[in-house]
Design an enzyme around this catalytic site. Structure first.
Site, PDB file in Angstrom:
ATOM      1  N   ASP A 154      19.487  -4.442  -1.302  1.00 44.93           N
ATOM      2  CA  ASP A 154      18.437  -3.359  -1.541  1.00 44.93           C
ATOM      3  C   ASP A 154      18.700  -2.467  -0.154  1.00 44.93           C
ATOM      4  O   ASP A 154      17.793  -1.425  -0.407  1.00 44.93           O
ATOM      5  CB  ASP A 154      16.992  -3.626  -1.801  1.00 44.93           C
ATOM      6  N   ASN A 155      19.063  -2.945   0.738  1.00 38.96           N
ATOM      7  CA  ASN A 155      19.089  -2.266   2.209  1.00 38.96           C
ATOM      8  C   ASN A 155      20.639  -1.881   2.576  1.00 38.96           C
ATOM      9  O   ASN A 155      20.963  -1.458   3.733  1.00 38.96           O
ATOM     10  CB  ASN A 155      18.323  -2.915   3.240  1.00 38.96           C
ATOM     11  N   ASP A 177       0.815  -1.268   0.198  1.00 40.68           N
ATOM     12  CA  ASP A 177      -0.112   0.138   0.261  1.00 40.68           C
ATOM     13  C   ASP A 177       0.873   1.267   0.057  1.00 40.68           C
ATOM     14  O   ASP A 177       0.335   2.530  -0.112  1.00 40.68           O
ATOM     15  CB  ASP A 177      -0.877   0.209   1.264  1.00 40.68           C
TER      16      ASP A 177
HETATM   17  P1  AMP Z   1      11.934  -3.694   2.846  1.00 40.60           P
HETATM   18  O1  AMP Z   1      12.180  -5.065   3.432  1.00 40.60           O
HETATM   19  O2  AMP Z   1      11.164  -2.869   3.878  1.00 40.60           O
HETATM   20  O3  AMP Z   1      13.495  -3.295   2.898  1.00 40.60           O
HETATM   21  O4  AMP Z   1      11.119  -3.645   1.464  1.00 40.60           O
HETATM   22  C1  AMP Z   1      11.433  -4.430   0.565  1.00 40.60           C
HETATM   23  C2  AMP Z   1      10.902  -3.933  -0.684  1.00 40.60           C
HETATM   24  O5  AMP Z   1       9.561  -4.029  -0.497  1.00 40.60           O
HETATM   25  C3  AMP Z   1      11.471  -2.361  -1.042  1.00 40.60           C
HETATM   26  O6  AMP Z   1      11.198  -2.379  -2.598  1.00 40.60           O
HETATM   27  C4  AMP Z   1      10.263  -1.636  -0.420  1.00 40.60           C
HETATM   28  O7  AMP Z   1       9.931  -0.392  -1.035  1.00 40.60           O
HETATM   29  C5  AMP Z   1       9.064  -2.606  -0.411  1.00 40.60           C
HETATM   30  N1  AMP Z   1       7.931  -2.418   0.371  1.00 40.60           N
HETATM   31  C6  AMP Z   1       8.024  -2.790   1.810  1.00 40.60           C
HETATM   32  N2  AMP Z   1       6.834  -2.070   2.626  1.00 40.60           N
HETATM   33  C7  AMP Z   1       6.147  -1.455   1.541  1.00 40.60           C
HETATM   34  C8  AMP Z   1       4.508  -1.128   1.531  1.00 40.60           C
HETATM   35  N3  AMP Z   1       3.933  -1.021   2.382  1.00 40.60           N
HETATM   36  N4  AMP Z   1       4.295  -0.515   0.302  1.00 40.60           N
HETATM   37  C9  AMP Z   1       4.916  -0.688  -0.612  1.00 40.60           C
HETATM   38  N5  AMP Z   1       6.336  -1.175  -0.744  1.00 40.60           N
HETATM   39  C10 AMP Z   1       6.701  -1.652   0.251  1.00 40.60           C
HETATM   40 MG    MG Z   2      14.310  -1.619   1.986  1.00 41.83          MG
END
Ligand code: AMP
Ligand code: MG
Length: 519
Positions: free
Chosen positions: A271-272, A136
């Site tokens: 990606d982090n 979202d």
């Molecule tokens: P993360 O594990 O938080 O680093 O997220 C991994 C990927 O999922 C990244 O591309 C984030 O932008 C995407 N992502 C995580 N949470 C959301 C969210 N609530 N809405 C859209 N994209 C998300």
């Molecule tokens: Mg991330």
């Protein structure tokens, strides 16, 4: 609010997605997509960092203006802002995950402050982007408080990190299934404004490389060096080689800091991983209470514990290998990339020795000190001792006649305390002997140790207490905690409670020892 100067080089110089606006899609041969934040219903400023505001030349009157909450909730743009979401891929939990991108982060622009520094402003939780996939684009209050507080706490601990300017409540609800177990709940939503010279990640380079978009890859590398590594000279391959070695070195320094303060990132996907060597993306991170190299706070990672505390140095190295692979088309032969990776190993080893010398209070780390530290770590683990309390107490022992007494507060389990008591005494004798041959006097030693071993860290339960209060409508706990975390190496009389070991109620509580990626 006063007018701010923006110079959006990323957008001006890199190719963008020709399609404008949200709508989930594959975006090829482009570094970003233009997309505006989606307005929220009732922005309210819950917390801010005066230090980060200062970096942006913002003062108390700017923070107090009604416009501030509107802008940093994504409801209004300041002149010069050009919102966009970046396009990147990543290796998640060891596997290539293809296009990911900023699914809920929207960059507002690159601010140039009065000192001429460049700071990218980014809203996290500002609504859907082309990269939101099935999600979202929003963020919940609990995770936003955690990101806000930890960004600033890490900075004050001296750890390279992205910063946080503001935490704004949106007035809207966000539905999350916290442990992915079929119990979705509507939670309060919030938006953090993050600040860094750049939010580029290893994954920004991996994605074009994976697609054979070599012109884009080269352009992004040139852009990054030019904008963010201006000290790097030379040209062609030699320039890329220096840059990659710099990234390796910075990553090593960052991870060594994590190990020093007991920080577990929790999701070290590529990606982090910031190309600037900054700690980025505070999700299911955690702080070591009782010393356990196998601990991870991330319940999503319970099976393999890939991102456990003790593996962080080797995981960072694995990630740099993925980056090296992505950059290899820029090189005729892989030798310079191998040298960069070697730089990581050397820089990490050097930083680790520096940690040992500083944490134990020696003028420098001798060969024998590595074993001394390893034996101590085994002891801390066997005795279930609190890492932060132990190292802080170690500076208080009597170097002539060390007793285990100063460590009484560090134990979580009385049986284990009794069991390791003889081992601890034996270790303290070794330590005492080592101190006697060290050139530092006791005053210098204590000073050195107290500058490397924090008294206060953002313990998981402390953040959770601030979250519990905020979810009941009282955000003041956030500012109180931030205030303590501003001076983590000082004693701060009267604030002993914030240095206390994790209480029993927090041992297995969600948010304290168990977190998921659901945020
Ligand atoms: P993360 O594990 O938080 O680093 O997220 C991994 C990927 O999922 C990244 O591309 C984030 O932008 C995407 N992502 C995580 N949470 C959301 C969210 N609530 N809405 C859209 N994209 C998300
Ligand atoms: Mg991330």
């Amino acid at each position: 609010m006063k007018s701010l100067k923006f110079d959006n080089r990323f957008i001006a110089e890199m190719p963008g997605d020709p399609v404008i606006g949200p709508g989930v899609r594959e975006v090829r041969a482009a570094a970003y997509s233009l997309v505006r934040p989606t307005p929220v219903s009732a922005p309210s400023l819950l917390a801010w960092s005066r230090e980060t505001a200062g970096l942006l030349d913002l003062d108390a009157s700017d923070l107090a203006s009604p416009e501030f909450a509107q802008v940093f909730a994504g409801n209004a743009l300041l002149p010069g802002m050009q919102p966009c979401a970046a396009n990147y891929g990543g290796h998640q939990f060891g596997h290539w995950a293809r296009q990911l991108g900023d699914g809920r982060a929207i960059s507002l622009g690159e601010l140039i402050n009065r000192a001429g520094q460049r700071w990218e402003l980014q809203l996290k939780g500002a609504g859907p982007t082309p990269y939101s996939r099935t999600a979202d684009g929003r963020a919940v209050l609990r995770s936003s408080i955690r990101e806000f507080l930890c960004s600033e706490a890490m900075h004050h601990l001296g750890v390279p990190t992205t910063r946080a300017l503001s935490l704004v409540g949106t007035g809207d609800r966000v539905v999350r299934d916290m442990f992915y177990d079929g119990h979705p709940q509507a939670e309060a939503g919030a938006i953090v404004c993050r600040v860094a010279p750049s939010f580029l990640r290893f994954g920004n380079f991996e994605l074009p490389a994976s697609r054979g978009e070599l012109a884009l890859l080269r352009q992004l590398a040139d852009f990054t060096i030019d904008r963010d590594f201006p000290e790097i000279g030379g040209d062609g391959e030699a320039r890329y080689a220096q840059w990659f070695a710099q990234v390796c070195e910075r990553t090593a320094v960052m991870v060594a800091h994590w190990m020093r303060v007991g920080f577990v990132h929790g999701v070290m996907n590529t990606d982090n991983m910031s190309i600037l060597g900054l700690t980025i993306d505070y999700g299911p991170y955690g702080w070591i209470d009782d010393y356990d190299p196998d601990w991870t706070p991330n319940t999503t990672d319970m099976q393999g514990r890939r991102y456990r505390f003790g593996w962080q140095p080797k995981i960072a190295y694995w990630n740099l290998n993925r980056l090296a692979g992505a950059l290899s088309p820029l090189f005729g032969n892989p030798q310079p990339l191998q040298e960069g990776l070697q730089r990581y190993r050397e820089a990490y080893a050097g930083a680790e020795q520096d940690n040992i010398a500083r944490k134990l209070g020696f003028a420098e780390c001798l060969d024998q000190d590595i074993a001394l530290m390893e034996d101590l770590q085994s002891l801390l683990q066997a005795g279930e001792m609190d890492m932060t309390i132990f190292f802080r107490a170690l500076a208080r022992i009597d170097g002539d006649e060390p007793s285990p007494q100063p460590f009484a507060d560090a134990f979580y389990d009385e049986t284990k305390r009794v069991a390791v008591a003889p081992l601890l005494s034996a270790w303290l004798q070794r330590y005492r002997q080592r101190l006697q041959s060290d050139p530092l006097d006791s005053v210098a030693r204590v000073k050195r140790m107290n500058a490397a071993n924090p008294r206060f860290v953002l313990r998981n339960y402390l953040a959770q207490q601030a979250i519990d209060r905020a979810e009941q409508g009282d955000a003041s706990g956030i500012a109180e905690l931030l205030e303590v975390m501003r001076r983590p190496y000082e004693e701060q009389p009267g604030r002993e409670a914030y240095a206390a070991r994790r209480p029993e109620w927090a041992r297995d509580r969600a948010g304290c020892s168990m977190l998921s990626c659901s945020s």
